[in-house]
Motif scaffolding. Structure first.
Motif, PDB file in Angstrom:
ATOM      1  N   ARG A 183      42.200  48.093  51.855  1.00 43.28           N
ATOM      2  CA  ARG A 183      42.036  46.639  51.715  1.00 43.28           C
ATOM      3  C   ARG A 183      43.321  46.042  51.139  1.00 43.28           C
ATOM      4  O   ARG A 183      43.313  45.317  50.136  1.00 43.28           O
ATOM      5  CB  ARG A 183      40.815  46.299  50.889  1.00 43.28           C
ATOM      6  CG  ARG A 183      39.535  46.835  51.510  1.00 43.28           C
ATOM      7  CD  ARG A 183      38.301  46.334  50.803  1.00 43.28           C
ATOM      8  NE  ARG A 183      37.119  46.968  51.342  1.00 43.28           N
ATOM      9  CZ  ARG A 183      36.330  46.430  52.272  1.00 43.28           C
ATOM     10  NH1 ARG A 183      36.615  45.262  52.769  1.00 43.28           N
ATOM     11  NH2 ARG A 183      35.271  47.072  52.704  1.00 43.28           N
ATOM     12  N   THR A 184      44.392  46.367  51.809  1.00 43.09           N
ATOM     13  CA  THR A 184      45.731  46.157  51.266  1.00 43.09           C
ATOM     14  C   THR A 184      46.071  44.694  51.041  1.00 43.09           C
ATOM     15  O   THR A 184      46.662  44.355  50.013  1.00 43.09           O
ATOM     16  CB  THR A 184      46.772  46.807  52.191  1.00 43.09           C
ATOM     17  OG1 THR A 184      46.330  48.129  52.488  1.00 43.09           O
ATOM     18  CG2 THR A 184      48.122  46.877  51.534  1.00 43.09           C
ATOM     19  N   ARG A 185      45.759  43.848  51.978  1.00 43.72           N
ATOM     20  CA  ARG A 185      46.109  42.424  51.813  1.00 43.72           C
ATOM     21  C   ARG A 185      45.382  41.810  50.622  1.00 43.72           C
ATOM     22  O   ARG A 185      45.991  41.089  49.826  1.00 43.72           O
ATOM     23  CB  ARG A 185      45.811  41.654  53.092  1.00 43.72           C
ATOM     24  CG  ARG A 185      46.739  42.017  54.236  1.00 43.72           C
ATOM     25  CD  ARG A 185      46.322  41.307  55.517  1.00 43.72           C
ATOM     26  NE  ARG A 185      46.998  41.861  56.656  1.00 43.72           N
ATOM     27  CZ  ARG A 185      47.942  41.253  57.355  1.00 43.72           C
ATOM     28  NH1 ARG A 185      48.341  40.054  57.010  1.00 43.72           N
ATOM     29  NH2 ARG A 185      48.500  41.836  58.388  1.00 43.72           N
ATOM     30  N   THR A 186      44.103  42.120  50.476  1.00 35.15           N
ATOM     31  CA  THR A 186      43.329  41.606  49.346  1.00 35.15           C
ATOM     32  C   THR A 186      43.847  42.194  48.040  1.00 35.15           C
ATOM     33  O   THR A 186      44.029  41.475  47.051  1.00 35.15           O
ATOM     34  CB  THR A 186      41.833  41.933  49.527  1.00 35.15           C
ATOM     35  OG1 THR A 186      41.390  41.356  50.754  1.00 35.15           O
ATOM     36  CG2 THR A 186      41.004  41.419  48.378  1.00 35.15           C
ATOM     37  N   THR A 187      44.084  43.497  48.037  1.00 35.79           N
ATOM     38  CA  THR A 187      44.603  44.158  46.831  1.00 35.79           C
ATOM     39  C   THR A 187      45.947  43.568  46.429  1.00 35.79           C
ATOM     40  O   THR A 187      46.175  43.271  45.247  1.00 35.79           O
ATOM     41  CB  THR A 187      44.743  45.674  47.075  1.00 35.79           C
ATOM     42  OG1 THR A 187      43.451  46.220  47.355  1.00 35.79           O
ATOM     43  CG2 THR A 187      45.338  46.380  45.876  1.00 35.79           C
ATOM     44  N   ALA A 188      46.832  43.384  47.398  1.00 36.30           N
ATOM     45  CA  ALA A 188      48.158  42.820  47.097  1.00 36.30           C
ATOM     46  C   ALA A 188      48.039  41.391  46.576  1.00 36.30           C
ATOM     47  O   ALA A 188      48.776  40.997  45.661  1.00 36.30           O
ATOM     48  CB  ALA A 188      49.045  42.884  48.334  1.00 36.30           C
ATOM     49  N   ALA A 189      47.114  40.621  47.121  1.00 39.12           N
ATOM     50  CA  ALA A 189      46.915  39.250  46.641  1.00 39.12           C
ATOM     51  C   ALA A 189      46.423  39.242  45.197  1.00 39.12           C
ATOM     52  O   ALA A 189      46.882  38.431  44.375  1.00 39.12           O
ATOM     53  CB  ALA A 189      45.930  38.513  47.551  1.00 39.12           C
ATOM     54  N   ILE A 190      45.501  40.146  44.872  1.00 36.82           N
ATOM     55  CA  ILE A 190      45.004  40.247  43.489  1.00 36.82           C
ATOM     56  C   ILE A 190      46.131  40.650  42.548  1.00 36.82           C
ATOM     57  O   ILE A 190      46.305  40.058  41.475  1.00 36.82           O
ATOM     58  CB  ILE A 190      43.820  41.238  43.411  1.00 36.82           C
ATOM     59  CG1 ILE A 190      42.608  40.660  44.133  1.00 36.82           C
ATOM     60  CG2 ILE A 190      43.486  41.594  41.958  1.00 36.82           C
ATOM     61  CD1 ILE A 190      41.486  41.656  44.384  1.00 36.82           C
ATOM     62  N   LEU A 191      46.916  41.650  42.941  1.00 35.82           N
ATOM     63  CA  LEU A 191      48.018  42.098  42.085  1.00 35.82           C
ATOM     64  C   LEU A 191      49.104  41.026  41.958  1.00 35.82           C
ATOM     65  O   LEU A 191      49.707  40.877  40.887  1.00 35.82           O
ATOM     66  CB  LEU A 191      48.608  43.407  42.610  1.00 35.82           C
ATOM     67  CG  LEU A 191      47.713  44.637  42.458  1.00 35.82           C
ATOM     68  CD1 LEU A 191      48.322  45.845  43.180  1.00 35.82           C
ATOM     69  CD2 LEU A 191      47.465  44.961  40.990  1.00 35.82           C
ATOM     70  N   ALA A 192      49.350  40.257  43.018  1.00 39.61           N
ATOM     71  CA  ALA A 192      50.335  39.165  42.943  1.00 39.61           C
ATOM     72  C   ALA A 192      49.862  38.095  41.964  1.00 39.61           C
ATOM     73  O   ALA A 192      50.640  37.620  41.123  1.00 39.61           O
ATOM     74  CB  ALA A 192      50.569  38.566  44.328  1.00 39.61           C
ATOM     75  N   THR A 193      48.583  37.740  42.058  1.00 43.02           N
ATOM     76  CA  THR A 193      48.021  36.750  41.142  1.00 43.02           C
ATOM     77  C   THR A 193      48.072  37.262  39.708  1.00 43.02           C
ATOM     78  O   THR A 193      48.462  36.528  38.785  1.00 43.02           O
ATOM     79  CB  THR A 193      46.559  36.432  41.545  1.00 43.02           C
ATOM     80  OG1 THR A 193      46.551  35.967  42.899  1.00 43.02           O
ATOM     81  CG2 THR A 193      45.941  35.394  40.634  1.00 43.02           C
ATOM     82  N   PHE A 194      47.700  38.514  39.521  1.00 44.99           N
ATOM     83  CA  PHE A 194      47.758  39.146  38.199  1.00 44.99           C
ATOM     84  C   PHE A 194      49.192  39.094  37.646  1.00 44.99           C
ATOM     85  O   PHE A 194      49.408  38.774  36.472  1.00 44.99           O
ATOM     86  CB  PHE A 194      47.272  40.600  38.314  1.00 44.99           C
ATOM     87  CG  PHE A 194      47.283  41.376  37.033  1.00 44.99           C
ATOM     88  CD1 PHE A 194      46.255  41.238  36.118  1.00 44.99           C
ATOM     89  CD2 PHE A 194      48.309  42.264  36.760  1.00 44.99           C
ATOM     90  CE1 PHE A 194      46.252  41.973  34.940  1.00 44.99           C
ATOM     91  CE2 PHE A 194      48.314  42.996  35.589  1.00 44.99           C
ATOM     92  CZ  PHE A 194      47.284  42.848  34.670  1.00 44.99           C
ATOM     93  N   SER A 195      50.174  39.386  38.483  1.00 49.24           N
ATOM     94  CA  SER A 195      51.580  39.386  38.058  1.00 49.24           C
ATOM     95  C   SER A 195      52.036  37.999  37.624  1.00 49.24           C
ATOM     96  O   SER A 195      52.741  37.855  36.617  1.00 49.24           O
ATOM     97  CB  SER A 195      52.479  39.891  39.190  1.00 49.24           C
ATOM     98  OG  SER A 195      52.207  41.226  39.485  1.00 49.24           O
TER      99      SER A 195
END
Length: 142
Positions: free
Chosen positions: A82-94
């Motif tokens: 679920r890479t796109r969702t995971t990357a979006a969550i990590l980007a927001t977290f960052s």
């Protein structure tokens, strides 16, 4: 070698390079999250104090959420799950951690950490835009 065979070989090489670079990029981006999550487990009292010092409520809960996001998100990113969702969550977290914990931009160390987080978010948004690539669990599900 015919021109068509040459073109197919070039495309295959390009696809392999793209897929390998995508995997390497995911691993490199994930490393900082996984290591940060593990370090928080190793010194929870210090992290709870730090989280509380910036005025966040429920620092123990915030720490648990941060650890889960960093370790699980980092592992999912490496696996390409679920890479796109995971990357979006990590980007927001960052971005949120940059704004909350590294906003004293007059301090050179905070300035560097702030823009490191912003740069990481930029790399993660590239993953949101282009996906995980061939070497991922996402590619196997299609």
């Amino acid at each position: 070698m015919s021109q068509a065979a040459s073109i197919r070989a070039t495309v295959a090489t390009s696809n392999n390079l793209t897929s390998t670079a995508s995997l390497a990029g995911r691993i490199f981006l994930s490393a900082i999250f996984i290591l940060s999550g593990i370090s928080k487990i190793g010194a929870p009292a210090m992290m709870i104090g730090y989280i509380g010092s910036v005025g966040l409520p429920f620092p123990s809960w915030a720490l648990g959420i941060a650890i889960a996001v960093e370790i699980l998100g980092g592992a999912a990113l490496i696996a390409g799950y679920r890479t796109r969702t995971t990357a979006a969550i990590l980007a927001t977290f960052s971005v949120f951690t940059a704004l909350i914990f590294h906003s004293a931009l007059a301090d050179q160390n905070q300035f560097i950490h702030f823009f490191k987080n912003i740069a990481m978010a930029g790399g993660l948004l590239q993953i949101v835009a282009f996906g995980a690539g061939r070497f991922s669990l996402d590619a196997r599900r299609q």
